[in-house]
Design a protein around this motif. Structure first.
Motif, short mmCIF file in Angstrom:
data_model
loop_
_atom_site.label_atom_id
_atom_site.label_comp_id
_atom_site.label_asym_id
_atom_site.label_seq_id
_atom_site.Cartn_x
_atom_site.Cartn_y
_atom_site.Cartn_z
N VAL A 179 0.83 -1.21 0.00
CA VAL A 179 0.00 0.00 0.00
C VAL A 179 0.87 1.26 0.00
N ASP A 180 1.85 1.32 0.90
CA ASP A 180 2.62 2.56 1.08
C ASP A 180 3.79 2.63 0.11
N CYS A 181 3.45 2.82 -1.15
CA CYS A 181 4.41 2.87 -2.26
C CYS A 181 4.04 4.08 -3.10
N VAL A 182 4.94 5.06 -3.22
CA VAL A 182 4.59 6.33 -3.87
C VAL A 182 4.04 6.16 -5.29
N LYS A 206 -1.29 13.87 4.42
CA LYS A 206 -1.06 13.77 5.86
C LYS A 206 0.35 13.24 6.14
N VAL A 207 0.93 13.73 7.23
CA VAL A 207 2.25 13.24 7.64
C VAL A 207 2.26 13.08 9.16
N GLY A 208 2.82 11.94 9.62
CA GLY A 208 2.86 11.68 11.06
C GLY A 208 2.42 10.26 11.38
N SER A 209 2.34 9.94 12.66
CA SER A 209 2.10 8.55 13.10
C SER A 209 0.78 7.99 12.58
N GLY A 210 -0.25 8.84 12.44
CA GLY A 210 -1.56 8.37 12.01
C GLY A 210 -1.76 8.37 10.51
N ALA A 211 -0.70 8.68 9.76
CA ALA A 211 -0.79 8.78 8.29
C ALA A 211 -0.02 7.64 7.64
N PHE A 212 -0.27 7.41 6.33
CA PHE A 212 0.54 6.44 5.58
C PHE A 212 1.98 6.92 5.51
N ASP A 217 9.81 13.91 4.47
CA ASP A 217 10.42 13.64 3.16
C ASP A 217 9.52 12.75 2.31
N ASP A 218 8.96 11.69 2.92
CA ASP A 218 8.07 10.78 2.18
C ASP A 218 6.79 11.51 1.75
N ALA A 219 6.25 12.33 2.64
CA ALA A 219 5.02 13.07 2.33
C ALA A 219 5.28 14.06 1.19
N ARG A 220 6.43 14.71 1.24
CA ARG A 220 6.79 15.66 0.16
C ARG A 220 6.91 14.95 -1.18
N GLU A 221 7.55 13.77 -1.18
CA GLU A 221 7.72 13.01 -2.42
C GLU A 221 6.35 12.64 -3.00
N LEU A 222 5.44 12.17 -2.13
CA LEU A 222 4.10 11.79 -2.59
C LEU A 222 3.35 13.01 -3.13
N ALA A 223 3.42 14.12 -2.39
CA ALA A 223 2.71 15.34 -2.81
C ALA A 223 3.24 15.84 -4.14
N ARG A 224 4.56 15.89 -4.27
CA ARG A 224 5.19 16.37 -5.50
C ARG A 224 4.77 15.49 -6.70
N THR A 231 -1.01 18.21 -12.83
CA THR A 231 -0.63 19.32 -13.70
C THR A 231 -0.43 18.82 -15.14
N ASP A 232 0.26 17.69 -15.28
CA ASP A 232 0.50 17.11 -16.62
C ASP A 232 -0.81 16.74 -17.31
N ALA A 233 -1.85 16.42 -16.52
CA ALA A 233 -3.14 16.03 -17.09
C ALA A 233 -4.08 17.23 -17.30
N GLY A 234 -3.56 18.44 -17.03
CA GLY A 234 -4.37 19.64 -17.26
C GLY A 234 -5.29 20.01 -16.12
N VAL A 235 -5.09 19.40 -14.94
CA VAL A 235 -5.88 19.74 -13.76
C VAL A 235 -5.05 20.66 -12.87
N THR A 236 -5.58 21.82 -12.51
CA THR A 236 -4.87 22.72 -11.60
C THR A 236 -4.76 22.02 -10.24
N THR A 237 -3.55 21.68 -9.82
CA THR A 237 -3.36 20.83 -8.64
C THR A 237 -2.39 21.48 -7.66
N VAL A 238 -2.76 21.45 -6.38
CA VAL A 238 -1.91 21.97 -5.31
C VAL A 238 -2.03 21.02 -4.12
N ALA A 239 -0.99 20.93 -3.31
CA ALA A 239 -1.03 20.04 -2.14
C ALA A 239 -0.65 20.80 -0.88
N LEU A 240 -1.34 20.50 0.21
CA LEU A 240 -0.94 20.95 1.53
C LEU A 240 -0.44 19.74 2.30
N LEU A 241 0.70 19.88 2.96
CA LEU A 241 1.17 18.84 3.88
C LEU A 241 0.61 19.19 5.26
#
Length: 432
Positions: A179-182, A206-212, A217-224, A231-241
């Motif tokens: 499951v936890d594979c970017v 989400k980042v922390g004990s209760g998150a995947f 660093d892992d959360a940033r990689e997933l968000a990025r 963005t590549d698919a033409g959807v305006t996309t933004v992420a909050l950690l």
């Protein structure tokens, strides 16, 4: 004799040996798996090879595209208003979708929120809403469009024809510990969201004990990765950690989280839930081209506009907005052993306790209890007194209390009186 253009064993071997899958291999393996020409054990082997050896950006993009192409695409071009959606990677006490969808809709942006059910310690939005008498999650595409036109917001289950490859692969990932594979998380989330056809998407990673994702660093990689896919698919996309080391708000469960959402929609509720709801609403409105200031968004919670949308949204799906919410038959309190300051309350411990009380499920087909869950009476930084309730556990089946209490053992700390405890901000970072 097979007329397939590729052999599953060759595709598995390529990734096993750290090779790069070609676009044609990816298109074929997703299509063949969806129609049953690639067996579960072969896709399990390929999934584990991806888990261990990763994928580059082009592979992830093509894998996502192939999953979208396995089914239908919705499109909201004919609504006449912009659409904006939010996806959370899952946490404990994460009821944000409930107040957020009607809040954004109050500003003239349609919210097509296709949500899921809980599995393991993270709660599911649909499970929470199903604690409202009469409310139904399964809508036809025509019903979704009609409700978006009349109300401006819908929270419902994704139809069976939206990224069907993902449904098969999701179940497989769960039982094979991948499951936890970017590459697999990001393509799973984004295939559904891109196929849905929303104009804008805000991701709550989400980042922390209760998150995947346990580390920043892992959360940033997933968000990025997900922002790039959108963005590549033409959807305006933004992420909050956002922080998931402590549960969100003061409730984890189903009906108890609906009640807390109602408190937020009535202009009250815990500050962390309100802050995150407002932060995500501001991002969703800006991404949809209808920017609003934070104060203006907060005002829509306190003046009843968001509550009016909520009532219309729930009623449109058969829910009785005035019916009392279910309450569990049994409860048990966890008391503070000493005076001091609550310095830590672990999100995972609370999430597992709520799950064991009956709020969540171990397998997709398991039922959930509407009234089960955990209510928090203190958050980190709060002063507590010996004998004061820290948590109240709720369930219809009291034999579950012992296992829930086991989950909470070691899940909180009380520091000496006067110890300073820094309160964390719920939003940690923003990625666009």
């Amino acid at each position: 004799m097979s007329t397939e253009p590729f052999d599953a064993v060759d595709v598995i071997r390529t990734k096993r040996d750290r090779g790069v899958l070609s676009p044609e291999q990816i298109d074929w393996v997703i299509d063949a798996y969806t129609r049953g020409a690639v067996a579960d054990e072969q896709m399990s082997a390929l999934g584990m090879a991806i888990f261990l050896n990763g994928m580059n950006r082009a592979e992830i993009a093509r894998w996502t595209h192939a999953m979208i192409e396995s089914g239908e695409r919705l499109g909201f071009e004919n609504l006449g208003v912009p659409t904006s959606d939010k996806h959370s990677t899952g946490g404990v006490g994460d009821k944000i979708t409930l107040p957020l969808a009607p809040l954004v809709a109050a500003f003239g942006v349609a919210v097509p929120q296709l949500s899921g059910r809980g599995l393991g310690h993270t709660g599911g939005t649909l499970d929470k809403l199903e604690s409202i008498p009469g409310w139904r999650a399964d809508l036809t595409n025509d019903e979704v469009f009609a409700q978006l036109r009349s109300v401006g917001a819908v929270i419902c289950a994704a139809g069976p024809n939206l990224a069907p490859a993902d449904k098969k692969l999701y179940a497989l990932r769960d039982v094979t510990s991948i499951v936890d594979c970017v590459p697999l998380i990001s393509s799973s989330i984004m295939s559904k969201k891109i196929a849905e056809g929303t104009d804008a998407l805000v991701l709550d990673v989400k980042v922390g004990s209760g998150a995947f994702m346990k580390t920043l660093d892992d959360a940033r990689e997933l968000a990025r990765t997900m922002v790039d896919l959108g963005t590549d698919a033409g959807v305006t996309t933004v992420a909050l950690l956002t922080d998931m080391s402590t549960p969100l708000g003061l409730t984890a469960g189903n009906a108890v989280e609906v009640q807390e959402s109602l408190d937020v929609l009535a202009g009250g509720g815990p500050s962390d839930v309100v802050d995150l709801t407002v932060a995500l609403a501001v991002e969703m409105l800006a991404a949809a081209g209808r920017p609003r200031g934070e104060d203006e968004v907060r005002a829509a919670l306190s003046d009843g506009r968001a509550m009016d949308r909520w009532r219309s949204m729930i009623a449109a799906q058969g829910g009785d907005v005035d019916a009392p919410l279910p309450v569990a038959h049994e409860s048990e309190q966890v008391l503070a052993p000493a005076d001091g300051v609550l310095s830590r309350l672990d999100a995972l411990a609370v999430g597992v306790a709520a799950w064991r009380l009956g709020a969540g499920r171990a397998r997709k087909e398991d039922p959930v209890q509407a009234g089960a869950g955990v209510v928090l009476h203190a958050k980190p930084g709060d002063v507590v007194r010996a004998g004061q309730p820290l948590l109240t556990l709720h369930t219809d089946t009291p034999e579950r209390f012992a296992r829930a209490l086991e989950a909470l053992d070691g899940g909180w700390d009380i520091a000496a009186p006067g110890t300073p405890v820094a309160r964390t901000h719920v939003v940690i970072d923003r990625i666009d």
